[in-house]
Scaffold this motif. Sequence first.
Motif, short mmCIF file in Angstrom:
data_model
loop_
_atom_site.label_atom_id
_atom_site.label_comp_id
_atom_site.label_asym_id
_atom_site.label_seq_id
_atom_site.Cartn_x
_atom_site.Cartn_y
_atom_site.Cartn_z
N ALA A 85 -4.26 -0.32 0.32
CA ALA A 85 -4.38 0.87 1.16
C ALA A 85 -5.76 0.90 1.84
N ILE A 86 -6.81 0.59 1.06
CA ILE A 86 -8.15 0.60 1.65
C ILE A 86 -8.26 -0.50 2.71
N TYR B 238 -14.98 7.68 -3.09
CA TYR B 238 -14.48 6.75 -2.07
C TYR B 238 -14.90 7.18 -0.68
N HIS C 277 -1.84 6.42 -2.60
CA HIS C 277 -3.07 5.62 -2.52
C HIS C 277 -3.97 6.10 -1.39
N TYR C 278 -3.32 6.44 -0.27
CA TYR C 278 -4.10 6.92 0.87
C TYR C 278 -4.70 8.29 0.57
N SER D 167 0.81 -1.21 0.00
CA SER D 167 0.00 0.00 0.00
C SER D 167 0.85 1.27 0.00
N VAL D 168 2.12 1.15 0.39
CA VAL D 168 2.96 2.35 0.41
C VAL D 168 4.13 2.28 -0.57
N LEU E 28 2.56 7.83 -0.61
CA LEU E 28 1.30 7.81 0.14
C LEU E 28 0.13 8.11 -0.77
N VAL F 269 -6.78 0.70 5.85
CA VAL F 269 -7.65 1.64 6.58
C VAL F 269 -8.66 0.85 7.40
N PHE G 104 -7.67 7.82 -1.65
CA PHE G 104 -8.86 7.30 -0.95
C PHE G 104 -9.54 8.39 -0.14
N PHE G 105 -8.73 9.22 0.51
CA PHE G 105 -9.34 10.22 1.40
C PHE G 105 -9.66 11.54 0.70
#
Lengths: 265, 292
Positions: free
Chosen positions: B263-264, B69, B59-60, B49-50, B57, B267, B63-64
């Motif tokens: 990454a999801i 998403y 992907h994070y 994911s990283v 970062l 979370v 997502f946010f």
Amino acid sequence: MKINWNKILIYSFACLVLLFLILPTFIVIPISFSPSRFLEFPPPGFSLQWYKNFFSSDSWVNSFFFSLKVGFVTMISATILGTLASITLARSNSKWNSMLYYIMVTPMIVPLIIIAVAIYSLFIRTNLQGSFIGLVIAHTIIAIPYVITTVVGSLRGFDIRIEQAAISLGAHPFIAFMRVTVPIISPALISGALFAFIASFDELIVSIFVSGVFAKTLPVKMWEGIRLEIDPTIAAIASILITISVALFAAIELLKFISNRKGLS
Amino acid sequence: MKPDLVHGVTADQKKARIPIQGVNLLAIPALIFVLFFFIYPLIKVLFNSVLDPSFTLKHYVRFFSEPAYLQVLWITIKTGLLVTFICLVLGYPVAYMLASVPDRVRNLLLIFVLLPFWTSFLVRTYAWIVILQKEGILNKTLLALGIIEEPMKMVHNTFGVIIGLVHVLLPFMILPLYSVMKNIDMDLVKSAQSLGATPYKSFTKVFLPLSFPGIAAGSILVFIISIGYYVTPALLGGRKDTMISQLIAQQIGEQLNWGFGSAIALVLLVVVLGLLYLFNRYFGLEKISFGP
């Protein structure tokens, strides 16, 4: 005596909730005997055609036996690994004990989709993807916590002095364990094993990722079937699965009863 | 004192046992198995994911920051809270009844709670499709009773997801509540009433506060499981009801988008582990056990 209306009200509500819990599942049984192609209730007649459909379809029957096979091998491996770990958890004084417990039971708590992704990522890099042994490994991970939570409790309740007496009389610790401890904790061992079997037999999400194109477990086949159309054949299979689950549940309740009478739990 | 599964045993038991040599070695096969086939790949997912292919970062951030998403995240949390609340409202009276009836009746009633555990959740979800569909039993009954004029859409929408999840998760609420309630000393409630409290007051001031640990344990458990659930939302929900686990499955299973999917997943994992940490801190993880 004064009638306690509050209590009557609460109990009636609670009974309705209990009916809500138990009844919906059983609706599929009458429907599985319906002659209609549609999922009608009450069924317009009686017919065994959907059962015939299931038993005459090679792909359904194969996946049924494939699931049984995976479930059986998973049950054996999870029971052996889980019981060995349970002995440590019940008897060791090590400070690592709670750490060990957490590691072993996480698969029961972490969302299955995360377990699926993790195992899938490992399997596609090895040759385990889509193989029988791969499914067994994945299901064993999921089943071990059920064995541990069942067996540890029983081992703790067991009076270890009985086993120590056997050892002090000259029995090898292994023999003492097999011939003294195992028979006494057998209700827990058997229910742990049945838990492991049902955990594997009903498992879907990890199997969706790990199954191959040709070897699919029954839940995976059903999942695909339900997504395409709600064919009453699935109602027949669901009814068979309900029967199996109820039988295993009855077996566990019986074992609980036996172990209560032995004064173990 | 009851032996505590995680934190060791009572002093009595400690005295009674002579450690058998090598007892720690027995856990090694299972430990290696779980470490190699589960923990190690889980850590790999974390790195996925990283690393893309070097540290990032993005992907994070993605997502946010993307509304689509965030919408999924919001629906997941909303569904989880709603399901938890409904389970609490339905489960509390059941747990109360279980805790206050004689042993023999209780064992019979417990079957109603435990048997659903044993029935495949796929089968149960399928049963709900059968019940809730347009031509299904519920619509037919409501039509026959004249409550509705035409069939309602009850499945492949939020209503279907909620009812399916509540049905699957209700036992996870009832059992912790029941295990707390059965240890509440009913004499306290009676003495409140004998001192003049109304039944309502003795419930809100005495019984309810004493049952809080059960409420918290059941709610955390139901919330954790519902936000990670996959099958029920996928089969009973519509397009608008996509939950986080479906998003993970889509990204990794269909789009092969490992970085973003991982990454999801991370979370979700962090949220679940955080709640579990709280759960363990206050109630003990061993509460989550379904064995005899």
